[in-house]
Enzyme design. Structure first.
Site, mmCIF file in Angstrom:
data_model
loop_
_atom_site.group_PDB
_atom_site.id
_atom_site.type_symbol
_atom_site.label_atom_id
_atom_site.label_comp_id
_atom_site.label_asym_id
_atom_site.label_seq_id
_atom_site.Cartn_x
_atom_site.Cartn_y
_atom_site.Cartn_z
ATOM 1 N N LYS A 86 27.899 -46.717 46.703
ATOM 2 C CA LYS A 86 27.900 -45.365 46.964
ATOM 3 C C LYS A 86 26.572 -45.065 47.434
ATOM 4 C CE LYS A 86 31.980 -42.729 45.607
ATOM 5 N NZ LYS A 86 32.527 -41.843 44.181
HETATM 6 C C1 E4P Z 1 34.975 -39.804 45.276
HETATM 7 O O1 E4P Z 1 34.392 -41.009 45.380
HETATM 8 C C2 E4P Z 1 34.366 -38.983 44.142
HETATM 9 O O2 E4P Z 1 34.170 -39.803 42.962
HETATM 10 C C3 E4P Z 1 35.174 -37.820 43.557
HETATM 11 O O3 E4P Z 1 36.377 -37.986 44.520
HETATM 12 C C4 E4P Z 1 34.747 -36.520 43.453
HETATM 13 O O4 E4P Z 1 35.715 -35.649 43.097
HETATM 14 P P1 E4P Z 1 35.597 -34.207 42.602
HETATM 15 O O5 E4P Z 1 34.940 -33.205 43.388
HETATM 16 O O6 E4P Z 1 36.781 -33.822 41.621
HETATM 17 O O7 E4P Z 1 34.285 -34.627 41.504
#
Ligand code: E4P
Length: 218
Positions: A86
């Site tokens: 990521k």
């Molecule tokens: C995606 O890869 C993220 O880890 C995640 O969906 C973030 O979600 P949030 O906005 O609930 O923290």
């Protein structure tokens, strides 16, 4: 549409994998920090061994400079074959993905909040782009529109980048992601459980059991 689990909780991942419905996992630094006393590398490797594929396990870099991101990404991707690194949206992130995509390192362009960001991620060869639907909804935008537009544009130009509908908060988000043509919806564990359950199913099961008891008591 594939379902990924959005968590770093090993027990939740094991459970969802047993159900046979997930084919990948997304983590982020906040999700990892939520799990007490975990060793990051060991946890990611364990998760990689649990998830069946064909999806990937996302693990995020912490560097903010392109060189550091590339170095970290090379490290992370060496931990297991099914890791997607990521990398947050930024100029450095684009630069890093340009290099990593040539090296065939799988990447997930994360913290994506606009169609332009998603398009740029696809142009530099990200494996995935992750529009954060819930966080956009939180500030009064239609988060799912970014997913739908990115899917449409990628299809139009035959771009191989996949769209992960991320930051999903409830089961309706998952349905909307599927309707928008998202390649993947990454869902928190509680949302996955909500997708399974329905009060009428519970009522039906207990009614069948009660009726059957009456027959077997005859
Ligand atoms: C995606 O890869 C993220 O880890 C995640 O969906 C973030 O979600 P949030 O906005 O609930 O923290």
């Amino acid at each position: 549409m594939l379902i990924f689990l959005d968590t770093a909780n090993i027990e939740h991942i094991r459970h969802a994998a047993r159900l046979g419905v997930i084919s990948g996992v997304t983590t982020n630094p906040s999700l990892v920090a939520r799990e007490e006393g975990v060793d990051f590398k060991a946890a990611i490797q364990e998760i990689c061994s649990i998830v069946p594929g064909p999806g990937t396990v996302s693990a995020e870099v912490l560097s903010l400079e392109a060189e550091g991101m590339i170095e970290e990404a090379r490290q992370l991707s060496s931990w297991a074959p099914n890791i997607a690194v990521k990398i947050p949206v930024s100029e450095a992130g684009l630069e890093a993905i340009s290099v990593l995509s040539r090296e065939k390192v799988k990447t997930n362009f994360t913290l994506c909040f606009s169609v332009n960001q998603a398009l740029l991620g696809a142009i530099v060869g990200a494996t995935y782009v992750s529009p954060f639907v819930g966080r956009l909804d939180d500030i009064g935008h239609q988060g799912m529109e970014v997913v739908a537009d990115a899917v449409q544009i990628f299809r139009h130009y035959n771009l191989s980048t996949q769209v992960i509908a991320a930051s999903l908060r409830h089961p309706l988000h998952v349905i909307a992601a599927a309707k928008a043509g998202a390649h993947v919806a990454t869902v928190p564990y509680n949302v996955l459980m909500q997708m399974i359950r329905h009060p009428l199913t519970d009522i039906g099961i207990s009614r069948f059991a009660e009726d059957w008891k009456k027959v077997s008591n005859k």
